[in-house]
Design a protein around this motif. Structure first.
Motif, PDB file in Angstrom:
ATOM      1  N   THR A   7       0.496  -1.501  -0.064  1.00  0.00           N
ATOM      2  CA  THR A   7      -0.381  -0.137  -0.420  1.00  0.00           C
ATOM      3  C   THR A   7       0.988   1.577   0.175  1.00  0.00           C
ATOM      4  O   THR A   7       0.185   2.412  -0.184  1.00  0.00           O
ATOM      5  CB  THR A   7      -1.112   0.514   1.742  1.00  0.00           C
ATOM      6  OG1 THR A   7      -0.120  -0.169   2.624  1.00  0.00           O
ATOM      7  CG2 THR A   7      -2.086  -1.146   1.105  1.00  0.00           C
ATOM      8  N   TRP A   8       2.272   0.939  -0.040  1.00  0.00           N
ATOM      9  CA  TRP A   8       3.312   2.271   0.353  1.00  0.00           C
ATOM     10  C   TRP A   8       2.994   2.797  -1.149  1.00  0.00           C
ATOM     11  O   TRP A   8       2.971   2.305  -2.024  1.00  0.00           O
ATOM     12  CB  TRP A   8       4.550   2.332   0.783  1.00  0.00           C
ATOM     13  CG  TRP A   8       4.133   1.478   2.844  1.00  0.00           C
ATOM     14  CD1 TRP A   8       4.121   2.041   3.749  1.00  0.00           C
ATOM     15  CD2 TRP A   8       4.100   0.728   2.774  1.00  0.00           C
ATOM     16  NE1 TRP A   8       4.273   1.383   4.263  1.00  0.00           N
ATOM     17  CE2 TRP A   8       3.931  -0.005   4.146  1.00  0.00           C
ATOM     18  CE3 TRP A   8       3.820  -0.937   2.523  1.00  0.00           C
ATOM     19  CZ2 TRP A   8       4.146  -0.872   4.697  1.00  0.00           C
ATOM     20  CZ3 TRP A   8       3.774  -2.437   2.643  1.00  0.00           C
ATOM     21  CH2 TRP A   8       3.988  -2.017   4.070  1.00  0.00           C
ATOM     22  N   THR A   9       3.043   4.695  -1.099  1.00  0.00           N
ATOM     23  CA  THR A   9       3.274   5.069  -2.325  1.00  0.00           C
ATOM     24  C   THR A   9       4.688   5.615  -3.098  1.00  0.00           C
ATOM     25  O   THR A   9       5.432   6.192  -1.826  1.00  0.00           O
ATOM     26  CB  THR A   9       2.650   6.596  -2.250  1.00  0.00           C
ATOM     27  OG1 THR A   9       1.184   6.507  -1.863  1.00  0.00           O
ATOM     28  CG2 THR A   9       3.027   7.474  -3.229  1.00  0.00           C
ATOM     29  N   PRO A  10       4.754   4.536  -4.418  1.00  0.00           N
ATOM     30  CA  PRO A  10       6.030   5.362  -4.460  1.00  0.00           C
ATOM     31  C   PRO A  10       7.099   6.632  -4.698  1.00  0.00           C
ATOM     32  O   PRO A  10       6.174   7.544  -4.976  1.00  0.00           O
ATOM     33  CB  PRO A  10       6.856   4.421  -5.659  1.00  0.00           C
ATOM     34  CG  PRO A  10       5.573   4.121  -6.166  1.00  0.00           C
ATOM     35  CD  PRO A  10       4.042   4.307  -4.601  1.00  0.00           C
ATOM     36  N   GLY A  52      12.903   8.397   2.708  1.00  0.00           N
ATOM     37  CA  GLY A  52      11.959   9.082   4.202  1.00  0.00           C
ATOM     38  C   GLY A  52      13.013   8.880   4.919  1.00  0.00           C
ATOM     39  O   GLY A  52      13.825   7.779   5.256  1.00  0.00           O
ATOM     40  N   LEU A  53      11.773   9.130   6.144  1.00  0.00           N
ATOM     41  CA  LEU A  53      13.317   8.957   7.608  1.00  0.00           C
ATOM     42  C   LEU A  53      13.389   7.299   7.823  1.00  0.00           C
ATOM     43  O   LEU A  53      12.346   7.105   7.197  1.00  0.00           O
ATOM     44  CB  LEU A  53      12.778   9.401   8.634  1.00  0.00           C
ATOM     45  CG  LEU A  53      12.333  11.134   8.825  1.00  0.00           C
ATOM     46  CD1 LEU A  53      11.499  11.348   9.681  1.00  0.00           C
ATOM     47  CD2 LEU A  53      14.174  11.502   8.501  1.00  0.00           C
ATOM     48  N   ALA A  54      14.141   6.567   8.798  1.00  0.00           N
ATOM     49  CA  ALA A  54      14.792   5.376   8.953  1.00  0.00           C
ATOM     50  C   ALA A  54      12.637   4.305   9.130  1.00  0.00           C
ATOM     51  O   ALA A  54      12.022   3.886   8.546  1.00  0.00           O
ATOM     52  CB  ALA A  54      15.610   5.195   9.105  1.00  0.00           C
ATOM     53  N   ASP A  55      11.817   4.864   9.709  1.00  0.00           N
ATOM     54  CA  ASP A  55      10.408   5.113  10.023  1.00  0.00           C
ATOM     55  C   ASP A  55       9.576   4.906   9.633  1.00  0.00           C
ATOM     56  O   ASP A  55       9.343   3.986   9.879  1.00  0.00           O
ATOM     57  CB  ASP A  55      10.470   5.585  11.536  1.00  0.00           C
ATOM     58  CG  ASP A  55      11.374   5.408  12.835  1.00  0.00           C
ATOM     59  OD1 ASP A  55      12.489   4.419  13.136  1.00  0.00           O
ATOM     60  OD2 ASP A  55      11.284   6.322  14.040  1.00  0.00           O
ATOM     61  N   ILE A  57      10.509   4.208   6.385  1.00  0.00           N
ATOM     62  CA  ILE A  57      11.009   3.230   4.841  1.00  0.00           C
ATOM     63  C   ILE A  57      10.853   1.726   6.034  1.00  0.00           C
ATOM     64  O   ILE A  57      10.736   1.430   5.164  1.00  0.00           O
ATOM     65  CB  ILE A  57      12.160   3.410   4.598  1.00  0.00           C
ATOM     66  CG1 ILE A  57      12.145   4.608   3.882  1.00  0.00           C
ATOM     67  CG2 ILE A  57      12.913   2.666   3.428  1.00  0.00           C
ATOM     68  CD1 ILE A  57      11.207   5.217   2.922  1.00  0.00           C
ATOM     69  N   ALA A  58      10.896   1.471   6.974  1.00  0.00           N
ATOM     70  CA  ALA A  58      10.715   0.198   7.959  1.00  0.00           C
ATOM     71  C   ALA A  58       9.845  -0.622   7.127  1.00  0.00           C
ATOM     72  O   ALA A  58      10.119  -1.995   7.246  1.00  0.00           O
ATOM     73  CB  ALA A  58      10.681   0.031   8.935  1.00  0.00           C
ATOM     74  N   PRO A  78       1.771   2.561 -11.347  1.00  0.00           N
ATOM     75  CA  PRO A  78       1.379   3.419 -11.457  1.00  0.00           C
ATOM     76  C   PRO A  78       0.333   3.929 -12.571  1.00  0.00           C
ATOM     77  O   PRO A  78       0.739   5.063 -13.001  1.00  0.00           O
ATOM     78  CB  PRO A  78       2.997   4.321 -12.199  1.00  0.00           C
ATOM     79  CG  PRO A  78       3.661   3.525 -11.790  1.00  0.00           C
ATOM     80  CD  PRO A  78       3.175   2.156 -11.847  1.00  0.00           C
ATOM     81  N   GLU A  79       0.320   3.144 -13.968  1.00  0.00           N
ATOM     82  CA  GLU A  79      -0.853   3.344 -14.579  1.00  0.00           C
ATOM     83  C   GLU A  79      -2.468   2.926 -14.042  1.00  0.00           C
ATOM     84  O   GLU A  79      -3.296   3.095 -15.089  1.00  0.00           O
ATOM     85  CB  GLU A  79      -0.757   2.054 -15.840  1.00  0.00           C
ATOM     86  CG  GLU A  79       0.847   2.504 -16.419  1.00  0.00           C
ATOM     87  CD  GLU A  79       1.177   1.426 -17.377  1.00  0.00           C
ATOM     88  OE1 GLU A  79       0.745   0.185 -17.359  1.00  0.00           O
ATOM     89  OE2 GLU A  79       1.495   1.753 -18.306  1.00  0.00           O
ATOM     90  N   GLY A  80      -2.683   2.503 -12.568  1.00  0.00           N
ATOM     91  CA  GLY A  80      -3.544   2.916 -12.244  1.00  0.00           C
ATOM     92  C   GLY A  80      -4.239   0.585 -12.340  1.00  0.00           C
ATOM     93  O   GLY A  80      -5.047   1.080 -12.052  1.00  0.00           O
ATOM     94  N   VAL A  81      -3.525  -0.109 -12.859  1.00  0.00           N
ATOM     95  CA  VAL A  81      -3.451  -1.557 -12.868  1.00  0.00           C
ATOM     96  C   VAL A  81      -3.534  -2.246 -11.469  1.00  0.00           C
ATOM     97  O   VAL A  81      -2.291  -2.269 -11.264  1.00  0.00           O
ATOM     98  CB  VAL A  81      -3.400  -1.848 -14.347  1.00  0.00           C
ATOM     99  CG1 VAL A  81      -3.957  -3.343 -14.872  1.00  0.00           C
ATOM    100  CG2 VAL A  81      -3.290  -1.396 -15.512  1.00  0.00           C
ATOM    101  N   LEU A  82      -3.995  -2.852 -11.263  1.00  0.00           N
ATOM    102  CA  LEU A  82      -3.763  -3.819  -9.817  1.00  0.00           C
ATOM    103  C   LEU A  82      -3.383  -5.139 -10.546  1.00  0.00           C
ATOM    104  O   LEU A  82      -3.836  -5.461 -11.461  1.00  0.00           O
ATOM    105  CB  LEU A  82      -5.236  -4.224  -9.474  1.00  0.00           C
ATOM    106  CG  LEU A  82      -5.265  -5.177  -7.872  1.00  0.00           C
ATOM    107  CD1 LEU A  82      -4.179  -4.423  -6.552  1.00  0.00           C
ATOM    108  CD2 LEU A  82      -6.232  -5.432  -7.054  1.00  0.00           C
TER     109      LEU A  82
END
Length: 112
Positions: A7-10, A52-55, A57-58, A78-82
């Motif tokens: 779920t994290w955004t690059p 980001g900060l280490a916390d 990115i953990a 990034p194209e919106g395809v799951l």
């Protein structure tokens, strides 16, 4: 066991590579017969970075390590395809001020 979702955004820049698999028979007169190879004839991978900060990115780093390069997970590219992806390679870069840049390559995975 349920399939987890990444779920994290690059960071803003992401690059994708795609390969279309084909079967080709080349004949002596220059003619080639070409057809698509299989039901899932396109493979793709995405090069991503998370900074980001280490916390911060953990958690995504722990997610990638927990899947050990072999277990697939859901991710919306990034194209919106799951789709189903695996991450076999990643890299950490530690910077001053407890800043970390995590670079990872997500490769498309297909399930039977």
């Amino acid at each position: 066991m349920a399939i987890e979702t990444f779920t994290w955004t690059p960071d803003d820049e992401a690059s994708g590579d795609s390969t279309l698999r084909t079967r080709k028979s080349q004949f002596g007169d220059g003619y080639a017969q070409v057809s698509s190879d299989g039901l899932n004839g396109e493979t793709d991978s995405w090069s991503l970075s998370f900074g980001g900060l280490a916390d911060e990115i953990a958690p995504p780093l722990a997610f990638i390590r927990r899947h050990r390069g072999a277990k697939s997970f859901l991710w919306t590219n990034p194209e919106g395809v799951l789709g189903m992806y695996r991450c076999e390679t990643f890299r950490q870069q530690r910077k001053p001020g407890d800043v970390v840049v995590l670079s990872a390559t997500f490769e498309r995975a297909y399930q039977p």
